[in-house]
Design a protein around this motif. Structure first.
Motif, short mmCIF file in Angstrom:
data_model
loop_
_atom_site.label_atom_id
_atom_site.label_comp_id
_atom_site.label_asym_id
_atom_site.label_seq_id
_atom_site.Cartn_x
_atom_site.Cartn_y
_atom_site.Cartn_z
N THR A 199 6.56 3.34 -11.16
CA THR A 199 7.35 2.27 -11.78
C THR A 199 8.48 1.81 -10.87
O THR A 199 8.77 0.61 -10.78
N VAL A 200 9.12 2.76 -10.18
CA VAL A 200 10.24 2.40 -9.29
C VAL A 200 9.75 1.47 -8.19
O VAL A 200 10.39 0.45 -7.88
N ARG A 201 8.60 1.81 -7.59
CA ARG A 201 8.04 0.95 -6.54
C ARG A 201 7.68 -0.43 -7.08
O ARG A 201 7.90 -1.45 -6.43
N ALA A 202 7.12 -0.46 -8.29
CA ALA A 202 6.76 -1.74 -8.91
C ALA A 202 7.99 -2.64 -9.05
O ALA A 202 7.95 -3.83 -8.71
N LEU A 203 9.07 -2.06 -9.54
CA LEU A 203 10.30 -2.85 -9.74
C LEU A 203 10.88 -3.29 -8.41
O LEU A 203 11.44 -4.40 -8.31
N GLN A 204 10.75 -2.47 -7.35
CA GLN A 204 11.23 -2.86 -6.03
C GLN A 204 10.46 -4.08 -5.51
O GLN A 204 11.04 -5.01 -4.95
N LEU A 205 9.15 -4.06 -5.71
CA LEU A 205 8.32 -5.18 -5.25
C LEU A 205 8.69 -6.45 -6.00
O LEU A 205 8.79 -7.53 -5.41
N TRP A 206 8.86 -6.34 -7.31
CA TRP A 206 9.26 -7.52 -8.08
C TRP A 206 10.63 -8.02 -7.66
O TRP A 206 10.88 -9.22 -7.61
N ASP A 207 11.52 -7.07 -7.36
CA ASP A 207 12.86 -7.46 -6.90
C ASP A 207 12.80 -8.25 -5.60
O ASP A 207 13.54 -9.20 -5.41
N ARG A 208 11.91 -7.83 -4.70
CA ARG A 208 11.76 -8.55 -3.44
C ARG A 208 11.34 -9.99 -3.70
O ARG A 208 11.88 -10.93 -3.13
N ALA A 209 10.33 -10.15 -4.56
CA ALA A 209 9.85 -11.50 -4.88
C ALA A 209 10.94 -12.31 -5.56
O ALA A 209 11.13 -13.50 -5.28
N ALA A 210 11.69 -11.66 -6.46
CA ALA A 210 12.78 -12.35 -7.15
C ALA A 210 13.87 -12.78 -6.18
O ALA A 210 14.43 -13.87 -6.29
N ASP A 211 14.16 -11.93 -5.19
CA ASP A 211 15.18 -12.27 -4.20
C ASP A 211 14.76 -13.46 -3.35
O ASP A 211 15.60 -14.17 -2.81
N HIS A 212 13.45 -13.67 -3.23
CA HIS A 212 12.95 -14.84 -2.50
C HIS A 212 12.97 -16.10 -3.36
O HIS A 212 12.59 -17.17 -2.89
N TYR B 6 1.17 -1.03 -9.25
CA TYR B 6 1.96 0.20 -9.25
C TYR B 6 2.47 0.53 -10.65
O TYR B 6 2.56 1.70 -11.04
N LEU B 7 2.79 -0.47 -11.44
CA LEU B 7 3.29 -0.23 -12.78
C LEU B 7 2.22 0.41 -13.67
O LEU B 7 2.52 1.26 -14.51
N ASN B 8 0.97 -0.01 -13.46
CA ASN B 8 -0.12 0.46 -14.33
C ASN B 8 -1.02 1.51 -13.67
O ASN B 8 -1.91 2.05 -14.33
N GLY B 9 -0.79 1.80 -12.39
CA GLY B 9 -1.63 2.78 -11.71
C GLY B 9 -3.03 2.28 -11.44
O GLY B 9 -3.99 3.05 -11.49
N TRP B 10 -3.18 0.99 -11.12
CA TRP B 10 -4.51 0.42 -10.83
C TRP B 10 -4.79 0.57 -9.33
O TRP B 10 -4.23 -0.15 -8.50
N GLY B 11 -5.66 1.48 -8.97
CA GLY B 11 -6.05 1.63 -7.57
C GLY B 11 -4.99 2.27 -6.70
O GLY B 11 -5.21 2.48 -5.50
N VAL B 12 -3.84 2.55 -7.25
CA VAL B 12 -2.75 3.22 -6.54
C VAL B 12 -2.13 4.23 -7.49
O VAL B 12 -2.37 4.19 -8.70
N GLN B 13 -1.33 5.13 -6.94
CA GLN B 13 -0.64 6.08 -7.81
C GLN B 13 0.45 5.35 -8.59
O GLN B 13 1.21 4.57 -8.02
N LYS B 14 0.50 5.60 -9.88
CA LYS B 14 1.47 4.91 -10.72
C LYS B 14 2.90 5.20 -10.24
O LYS B 14 3.26 6.36 -10.01
#
Length: 640
Positions: A427-440, A417-425
């Motif tokens: 950044t907010v979604r990318a950071l949310q996904l990373w936050d989920r992993a960080a919370d785990h 999501y951060l780079n727009g690879w195969g999905v629409q770019k």
């Protein structure tokens, strides 16, 4: 003083295992601490360091937690009325489901000698000695509709078991046979409300200690060879340590330790007030005894006393953690199932690098919902290994694995999501996904978030995620956080606290931290001047591979600080640092060539190193080069 031991367990009970307010604290032999508080699990390198709070596995209610090996945790979790045992081999970063039952866990116990013991609200007792890989089940002669409330194993064979029906069972052969031990309430008519249940059972030396009744029950003690129960007056909490000592907290907030003969070792006050405080657990390590009470951790070495309030980066305290887990941001992980032979073959081929053979097998097994299959297949599409590159399919596979609970997939999908690879770019979604992993507790997510916010110039958020890595024991993050604290970047400037983090990083083998500490001792900056100790730190940093430490040791030899003066060795070290690319050493080497310090005078070599300094951005080097060239011209001019 405290006994020298390896590991101590905070004993859990059935009555408290089902109480959300109860906290359970444990510590491993490296000083790492964890506290389970129902809807959250708290971690720290030590009680005074930064804490991190995480949701329990699958977002359930964590009722018990303990270290069963260095960095290896066992946790009992209740989810939708089911009891589950999870094991983490990386200090809580990721978890694997090891045992599941239709009823909540009612008793749990661990010791190195006897292994891990569990009971799920019935009269069966389960035991594993290999971190959940194999289990044995023991059936107790308890009454129907009763359950095991507490477990205490004194050795691999001898153990005590509390039962909800006012019973104490004893085994001398590791659970094969049981004897009944008289309880304090044996001569009292059974209370139908169940308040006569044995909620805690222990043995110290020649004595049994039990708590009978619920949260406000009483503690009793007796000699096991002459059962004559006596009330332990004013004791509000008690626990036996694996060191064989008894720790109690009294109603007047006094904490005391007793040896196996019940002789008191030390006595300290929990607080300076006389108000009642809720004590939830006790544990000890080689140096300290710890008491978890209210939202605080109290600890003593037998002499001094400290009290800290564990607070995570969002300012939450243990008792103030959120009551609900965001299911939308953390879907329950699928329970581990035995892999088919086809899946194993596909994974092994992938790990061997045989992508051509692995890809069709991985694709054929994609519907098995096995995260490793999905992740490996996504990698094949991502890199074009065994198939054509296809970012869109890779993103779909990572999304499926992320939904199954894969933090690795969350991290990779975030990059998509951060780079727009195969999905629409996005950044907010990318950071949310990373936050989920960080919370785990997935530390790679913390690192990516810290790097992202550093690049964006948001130093406060970068410091926050570096701090989360610190709480997970990441030694490189501890060094980075130390430097941020020293300079006041993203966090409050505090050179003393920064130096404490540097010392922790140095203890974990970070060479750069050793260099900084050594230079601080040598110069007397922040730390008291101690050139001998400073040189020792610098030498250790060089042994660990820090080439930049050589210029500091070179200075010591050139000036005779902390060691005998040795110009040749000083020059050698300084030149090694410069030749390795240390820009700060260029000027020093040039000076040695000009002055003949540790080497023969050589103006041309001096100019060479000054030009390197000039190229690295040292504007003063330009004037020095001109001066050396003028000096050489004067000495080479023929005399008239």
């Amino acid at each position: 003083m405290l006994k020298n031991i390896i590991l101590t367990t905070a004993f859990a009970t059935a009555m408290s295992l089902n109480a959300n307010a109860q906290s359970h604290m444990s510590i491993d032999n490296k000083g790492h601490m964890c506290i389970a508080n129902g809807n959250s699990i708290w971690y720290a390198n030590n009680p005074s360091s930064q804490w991190i709070s995480l949701a329990p596995p699958v977002g359930g209610n964590c009722t018990w937690i303990d270290y069963i090996a260095p960095k290896t945790l066992a946790a009992c979790v209740e989810k939708d009325g089911e009891g589950r045992l999870y094991i983490s081999t990386n200090n809580g970063k990721t978890w694997k489901l090891k045992k599941i039952a239709s009823k909540p866990c009612s008793a749990a116990f661990f010791s190195e000698e006897s292994g891990l013991w569990l009971s799920f609200s019935d009269t069966d007792i389960l035991n594993t000695k290999d971190e959940g890989r194999t289990w044995k089940t023991y059936h107790t002669p308890a009454l129907p509709s009763t359950y095991i409330t507490d477990i205490c194993m004194m050795s691999a064979n001898e153990g005590l078991f509390g039962v909800s029906s006012n019973k104490i069972l004893r085994t001398l052969d590791g659970g094969k046979n049981f004897q009944t031990v008289s309880t304090p309430f044996d001569k009292v008519k059974r209370n139908t409300s169940g308040n006569d249940a044995i909620s805690k059972i222990m043995r110290i030396g020649r004595f049994y200690v039990v708590k009978q009744g619920g949260a406000f029950g009483n503690y009793y003690i007796t000699s096991y060879d002459n059962i004559n129960w006596q009330t332990m007056p004013d004791v509000s909490f008690a626990s036996i340590t694996e060191a064989g000592t008894l720790m109690t907290v009294s109603n007047n907030n006094t904490v005391q330790e007793y040896d196996d003969k019940l002789s008191r070792s030390w006595k300290k006050n929990l607080t300076n007030d006389t108000d009642p405080h809720f004590v939830s657990s006790i544990c000890v390590d080689q140096n300290y005894a710890y008491v978890c009470f209210d939202d605080k951790v109290w600890f003593t070495d037998g002499d001094s006393v400290n009290v800290v309030t564990p607070t995570d980066f969002d300012g939450k305290h243990i008792v103030n953690a959120a009551n609900e887990y965001d299911i939308a941001m953390a879907e329950p992980a699928i329970a581990t199932k035995k892999r088919s032979e086809e899946c194993e073959k596909a994974v092994n081929l992938f790990l061997d690098g045989n992508y051509e053979a692995a890809f069709p097998l991985l694709e054929a097994q994609a519907d098995k919902n096995d995260n490793e299959i999905l992740e490996n297949l996504a990698y094949c599409y991502e890199e074009g290994k065994g198939t054509e590159q296809n970012y869109g399919k890779a993103a779909q596979l990572y999304a499926q694995a992320a939904k199954n609970g894969s933090d690795y997939a969350l991290l990779n999908l975030g990059h998509y999501y951060l780079n727009g690879w195969g999905v629409q770019k996005d950044t907010v979604r990318a950071l949310q996904l990373w936050d989920r992993a960080a919370d785990h507790g997935y530390d790679f997510a913390n690192q990516d978030l810290a790097n992202h916010y550093t690049y964006e110039g948001d130093v406060e958020k970068a410091a926050k995620y570096i701090g989360k890595s610190v709480a997970l024991g990441n030694k490189d993050a501890i060094y980075k956080y130390a430097m941020l604290t020293m300079d006041g970047i993203g966090v409050k400037k505090d050179s003393i606290q920064g130096m404490n983090y540097l010392k922790k990083a140095a203890d974990l083998g970070v060479a750069e931290a050793m260099t900084y500490i050594g230079d601080s001792y040598i110069t007397g900056r922040i730390l008291p001047k101690n050139t001998l100790l400073g040189v020792a730190y610098i030498e250790k940093a060089i042994e660990k591979g820090d080439i930049y430490a050589k210029k500091f040791l070179a200075r010591c030899y050139l000036k005779g600080e902390g060691t005998d003066r040795d110009n040749k060795l000083g020059f050698k070290l300084l030149k090694e640092a410069a030749d390795a690319g240390d820009a700060e050493a260029y000027n020093g080497v040039a000076s040695c060539f000009l002055e003949g310090a540790g080497t023969l005078p050589d103006p041309e070599m001096a100019i060479h190193y000054l030009k390197l300094a000039e190229a690295s951005g040292d504007t003063s080097a330009t004037l020095k080069i001109r001066d050396v060239q003028n000096m050489m011209a004067r000495t080479q001019s023929p005399k008239k």
